[in-house]
Motif scaffolding. Structure first.
Motif, PDB file in Angstrom:
ATOM      1  N   GLY A 136       0.832  -1.196   0.000  1.00  0.00           N
ATOM      2  CA  GLY A 136       0.000   0.000   0.000  1.00  0.00           C
ATOM      3  C   GLY A 136       0.864   1.243   0.000  1.00  0.00           C
ATOM      4  N   TYR A 137       0.380   2.296  -0.656  1.00  0.00           N
ATOM      5  CA  TYR A 137       1.134   3.549  -0.731  1.00  0.00           C
ATOM      6  C   TYR A 137       0.142   4.675  -0.977  1.00  0.00           C
ATOM      7  N   VAL A 138       0.165   5.675  -0.125  1.00  0.00           N
ATOM      8  CA  VAL A 138      -0.628   6.887  -0.347  1.00  0.00           C
ATOM      9  C   VAL A 138       0.221   8.073   0.099  1.00  0.00           C
ATOM     10  N   PRO A 158       4.507  10.249   2.151  1.00  0.00           N
ATOM     11  CA  PRO A 158       3.986   8.928   1.808  1.00  0.00           C
ATOM     12  C   PRO A 158       3.767   8.059   3.040  1.00  0.00           C
ATOM     13  N   GLU A 159       2.650   7.375   3.036  1.00  0.00           N
ATOM     14  CA  GLU A 159       2.354   6.343   4.029  1.00  0.00           C
ATOM     15  C   GLU A 159       2.441   5.022   3.294  1.00  0.00           C
ATOM     16  N   VAL A 160       3.422   4.233   3.683  1.00  0.00           N
ATOM     17  CA  VAL A 160       3.749   3.003   2.968  1.00  0.00           C
ATOM     18  C   VAL A 160       3.440   1.805   3.857  1.00  0.00           C
ATOM     19  N   MET A 171      11.072  -5.664   6.762  1.00  0.00           N
ATOM     20  CA  MET A 171      11.237  -4.817   5.576  1.00  0.00           C
ATOM     21  C   MET A 171      11.165  -3.327   5.905  1.00  0.00           C
ATOM     22  N   VAL A 172      10.755  -2.984   7.110  1.00  0.00           N
ATOM     23  CA  VAL A 172      10.498  -1.585   7.460  1.00  0.00           C
ATOM     24  C   VAL A 172      11.747  -0.720   7.331  1.00  0.00           C
ATOM     25  N   ILE A 196       6.035   7.561   6.417  1.00  0.00           N
ATOM     26  CA  ILE A 196       5.632   6.656   7.482  1.00  0.00           C
ATOM     27  C   ILE A 196       5.590   5.272   6.857  1.00  0.00           C
ATOM     28  N   VAL A 197       6.259   4.312   7.478  1.00  0.00           N
ATOM     29  CA  VAL A 197       6.251   2.949   6.963  1.00  0.00           C
ATOM     30  C   VAL A 197       5.704   2.049   8.058  1.00  0.00           C
TER      31      VAL A 197
END
Length: 155
Positions: free
Chosen positions: A87-89, A112-114, A121-122, A151-152
């Protein structure tokens, strides 16, 4: 090896109310943007400059181009690094200062909020934003800072 890419668009002013630009208030800033058979984008100027608030303005399109370029570069970097993004926004924000008849952007902040597939993976997902920024053609072409506040998180 250098490669050259070209991009062609057609911008057509549609704001003639019958008297053209006979006066500052006598015409609309409306226009269409087209390219290679794609759906047209309806544009105008920012409402602060007598534009139509329901249409895209050039300033929004610049911020959108920076956000899109970063996202596409970032997703590529993640795929190569085996970081699975699910997800990515990005809620990007641009700041422009007007001075007299002109103005300039002072910065754009990409936020981006990923979402990634696994906790391990963070860290890599966070680091790859810097690589994506260096790879972004649009960010490399502007003369103002493009900052990132990612933000991840995991799914």
């Amino acid at each position: 090896m250098r490669r050259t890419h070209t991009y062609d668009v057609v911008v057509t002013w549609t704001g003639n109310r019958g008297t053209g630009t006979s006066g500052y208030r006598d015409y609309a800033r409306d226009h269409g943007i087209e390219a290679d058979g794609r759906e047209p984008i309806e544009g105008s100027s920012d409402p602060a400059f007598r534009g139509d608030k329901t249409r895209w303005n050039p300033e929004q399109l610049l911020v959108a181009a920076l956000s899109q370029c970063h996202m596409l570069s970032y997703l590529h970097m993640c795929a190569v690094a085996n970081v699975v993004v699910t997800g990515y926004v990005d809620r990007a924000h641009g700041t422009m200062e007007q001075s007299g008849d002109g103005g300039h952007f002072t910065e754009v902040v990409l936020r981006p909020e990923v979402t990634v597939a696994a906790p391990e993976m963070v860290d890599a997902a966070e680091r790859l934003h810097a690589d994506a920024h260096r790879s972004c053609f649009i960010a490399s072409s502007v003369n103002f800072p493009v900052r990132h506040a990612p933000i991840v998180r995991t799914a």
